[in-house]
Design an enzyme around this catalytic site. Structure first.
Site, PDB file in Angstrom:
ATOM      1  NE  ARG A 147      -1.895   2.072   3.692  1.00 41.23           N
ATOM      2  CZ  ARG A 147      -2.541   2.610   4.739  1.00 41.23           C
ATOM      3  NH1 ARG A 147      -3.757   2.183   5.054  1.00 41.23           N
ATOM      4  NH2 ARG A 147      -1.977   3.527   5.479  1.00 41.23           N
ATOM      5  CE1 TYR A 159      -4.928   6.432   7.789  1.00 46.93           C
ATOM      6  CE2 TYR A 159      -4.537   6.015   5.460  1.00 46.93           C
ATOM      7  CZ  TYR A 159      -4.694   5.554   6.753  1.00 46.93           C
ATOM      8  OH  TYR A 159      -4.609   4.207   6.998  1.00 46.93           O
ATOM      9  CG  ASP A 210      -6.921   3.633   3.507  1.00 47.26           C
ATOM     10  OD1 ASP A 210      -8.039   4.078   3.169  1.00 47.26           O
ATOM     11  OD2 ASP A 210      -6.702   3.124   4.624  1.00 47.26           O
ATOM     12  CG  HIS A 212      -8.333   6.895   6.301  1.00 48.69           C
ATOM     13  ND1 HIS A 212      -8.819   7.523   7.412  1.00 48.69           N
ATOM     14  CD2 HIS A 212      -7.873   5.699   6.723  1.00 48.69           C
ATOM     15  CE1 HIS A 212      -8.634   6.750   8.480  1.00 48.69           C
ATOM     16  NE2 HIS A 212      -8.076   5.623   8.072  1.00 48.69           N
ATOM     17  CD  GLU A 236      -8.141   0.480   3.080  1.00 49.22           C
ATOM     18  OE1 GLU A 236      -7.118  -0.054   2.589  1.00 49.22           O
ATOM     19  OE2 GLU A 236      -8.273   0.690   4.295  1.00 49.22           O
ATOM     20  CD  GLU A 262      -9.910   1.072   7.876  1.00 54.64           C
ATOM     21  OE1 GLU A 262      -9.083   0.516   7.138  1.00 54.64           O
ATOM     22  OE2 GLU A 262      -9.661   2.086   8.528  1.00 54.64           O
ATOM     23  NE  ARG A 283      -9.420  -2.181   4.316  1.00 54.39           N
ATOM     24  CZ  ARG A 283      -8.382  -2.638   5.016  1.00 54.39           C
ATOM     25  NH1 ARG A 283      -7.802  -3.762   4.689  1.00 54.39           N
ATOM     26  NH2 ARG A 283      -7.931  -1.926   6.037  1.00 54.39           N
ATOM     27  CD  GLU A 339      -4.173  -2.674   7.012  1.00 54.84           C
ATOM     28  OE1 GLU A 339      -5.375  -2.881   7.270  1.00 54.84           O
ATOM     29  OE2 GLU A 339      -3.653  -1.546   7.052  1.00 54.84           O
ATOM     30  CD1 TRP A 402      -7.733  12.096   9.999  1.00 50.22           C
ATOM     31  CD2 TRP A 402      -8.188  10.024  10.720  1.00 50.22           C
ATOM     32  NE1 TRP A 402      -6.548  11.419  10.113  1.00 50.22           N
ATOM     33  CE2 TRP A 402      -6.800  10.151  10.537  1.00 50.22           C
ATOM     34  CE3 TRP A 402      -8.709   8.810  11.147  1.00 50.22           C
ATOM     35  CZ2 TRP A 402      -5.911   9.109  10.790  1.00 50.22           C
ATOM     36  CZ3 TRP A 402      -7.846   7.771  11.400  1.00 50.22           C
ATOM     37  CH2 TRP A 402      -6.455   7.916  11.229  1.00 50.22           C
TER      38      TRP A 402
HETATM   39  C1  CS2 Z   1      -6.226   2.149   8.130  1.00 53.71           C
HETATM   40  C2  CS2 Z   1      -5.972   2.187   9.576  1.00 53.71           C
HETATM   41  O1  CS2 Z   1      -5.152   0.117   8.039  1.00 53.71           O
HETATM   42  C3  CS2 Z   1      -5.872   0.882   7.447  1.00 53.71           C
HETATM   43  O2  CS2 Z   1      -6.306   0.706   6.337  1.00 53.71           O
HETATM   44  O3  CS2 Z   1      -7.307   2.770   7.583  1.00 53.71           O
HETATM   45  O4  CS2 Z   1      -4.659   2.671   9.759  1.00 53.71           O
HETATM   46  C4  CS2 Z   1      -6.915   3.034  10.397  1.00 53.71           C
HETATM   47  O5  CS2 Z   1      -6.681   4.388  10.188  1.00 53.71           O
HETATM   48  C5  CS2 Z   1      -6.765   2.714  11.813  1.00 53.71           C
HETATM   49  O6  CS2 Z   1      -6.828   1.344  11.998  1.00 53.71           O
HETATM   50  C6  CS2 Z   1      -7.826   3.423  12.613  1.00 53.71           C
HETATM   51  O7  CS2 Z   1      -7.880   2.942  13.867  1.00 53.71           O
HETATM   52 MG    MG Z   2      -7.953   1.825   5.823  1.00 52.39          MG
END
Ligand code: CS2
Ligand code: MG
Length: 402
Positions: A147, A159, A210, A212, A236, A262, A283, A339, A402
């Site tokens: 990634r 991020y 990602d 995010h 993602e 996630e 995810r 991941e 975020w």
């Molecule tokens: C993220 C994470 O792993 C990922 O894809 O989006 O770093 C995420 O920000 C954190 O797990 C949040 O707790």
């Molecule tokens: Mg993520």
């Protein structure tokens, strides 16, 4: 086999982890991850005050019945706190059952259908050159999937990007850090990052990214289109997914594969996404989505639509979750990728584990159970420290995702 005791262990070897330990009258015990980043103590209280008293005396082998009892019995269904607590119980009970059978957990889940779980690493950098140097570093370590996140000109915090290597989003403080966001410079910059990555590394490497939750659906559609020439493995969380229909719009515009989930805690969070084939990878994780029992249901639904799994595996999920996830990954037919963000040495010492990494793949090991334990004495040396994920604001000061 009766449950005689259960308790919660909160430890902070660099970051906070919540672990549930369930003990039986036959001396066999199991552990489950209950970590919910930034809301750790809410799950700890949910378990200690409301779940554990109802567990004592129950038959530890009745995993499905206990799952239904905790889900239906609370009356208030779903939600990250409830589902993480249920997940912890479920993980610990599967650990106990597999230890009682003297088998690694994947054997109880139907046996392995692959030799290892392909994992992806995180490469990040303040600019494109730094990010690509990290890609080089992980490729040298054998990773087949990486990634990439890079700083965006004009934004001083982005991020996935941090000074000096490992990204740890939660910050130890009494309140969240505030970070800026601006969509246009990001949308212009992201294709340049992946163009440079393909130029330097060629095509024999899976590249992931990602977003995010930063874009609106039409912006996400534009990003997906602009990344098509670089053949990403996935894009993602392009937009928040409370409105699952939003992905219909993205899908109409781009063939870049989409990964979501996630933050999901239930099959109902992704039912429309899966049934409409608006995504390619789901995810959801064991700790936040109701444990092995519930994640298997999500995977079974996804399999009907050729949607594959790509479990969240950031460092805010403890090694207990990682171990359990690898057994799931080995046994589930529609596995996609896992991941893998490595934990620090202190965390690895608190949670001794059987899982291993070699040449781009991970294996859960052959230890009975899920293969992860907790050193309680060592855990006690790292008391809980408040830490929060950042928040994002647009340049005019309004709150963003975020
Ligand atoms: C993220 C994470 O792993 C990922 O894809 O989006 O770093 C995420 O920000 C954190 O797990 C949040 O707790
Ligand atoms: Mg993520």
């Amino acid at each position: 086999m009766r449950i005689t005791n259960a308790y919660v262990i909160v430890t902070s070897p660099g970051r906070n982890f919540v672990t549930l330990k369930i003990v039986t009258d036959e001396g066999v015990y199991g552990i489950g991850d209950a970590t919910l980043n930034g809301r750790e103590l809410a799950v700890a209280s949910y378990l200690t005050d409301h779940v554990i008293p109802c567990l004592i005396g129950r038959d530890a082998h009745q995993i499905e019945d206990i799952w239904q009892y905790l889900y239906k019995g609370a009356y208030w269904r779903r939600g990250p706190v409830t589902m993480s607590a249920i997940a912890a119980v479920d993980m610990a009970l599967w650990d106990i059952k597999a230890k009682a059978a003297n088998m690694p957990l994947y054997q109880l889940l139907g046996g392995k259908c692959r030799e290892g779980a392909m994992v992806y690493a995180h490469a990040n950098g303040r600019d494109i050159a730094e990010a690509l140097d990290r890609v080089d570093y992980y490729q040298e370590k054998g990773f087949k999937a990486i990634r990439i996140q890079a700083g965006v000109p004009g934004l001083d915090k982005v991020y996935g990007v941090v000074k000096g290597g490992v990204y740890e989003p939660a910050i130890r403080a009494a309140a969240p850090d505030e970070t800026p966001w601006a969509t246009e410079p990001y949308l212009d910059h992201a294709p340049k990052l992946f163009e440079a990555a393909r130029e330097r590394f060629g095509w024999d490497l899976h590249l992931l990214h990602d977003v995010h939750h930063r874009l609106t659906p039409i912006e996400a559609a534009r990003l997906g289109k602009s990344l098509e020439p670089y053949r990403l493995f996935w894009m993602e969380d392009p937009t928040p997914a409370e409105n699952q229909e939003a992905f219909h719009l993205i899908r109409q515009h781009t063939t870049t594969p989409i990964a979501v989930g996630e933050v999901f805690n239930s099959i109902h969070d992704c039912r429309e996404l899966i049934q409409n084939q608006w995504i390619d990878y789901i995810r959801a994780t064991i700790v936040h989505a109701g444990g092995i029992t519930h994640l298997r249901r999500i995977a079974a639904l996804a399999d009907l639509y050729q949607v594959r799994t790509g479990c969240h595996g950031a460092t805010d999920l403890s090694p207990v979750c990682m171990g359990a996830a690898l057994h799931f990954d080995l046994s589930v037919p529609n596995f996609g990728v896992q991941e893998y963000m490595m934990h620090n040495a202190e965390t690895d010492a608190v949670f001794p584990h059987a899982y291993t990494y070699a040449d781009g793949y991970m294996h859960p090991g052959e230890a009975p159970g899920h293969g992860v334990d907790i050193d309680e004495e060592l855990a006690a040396k790292y008391p809980y420290t408040p830490a929060y994920l950042p928040v994002a604001r647009l340049r005019d000061g309004s709150m963003w995702n975020w």
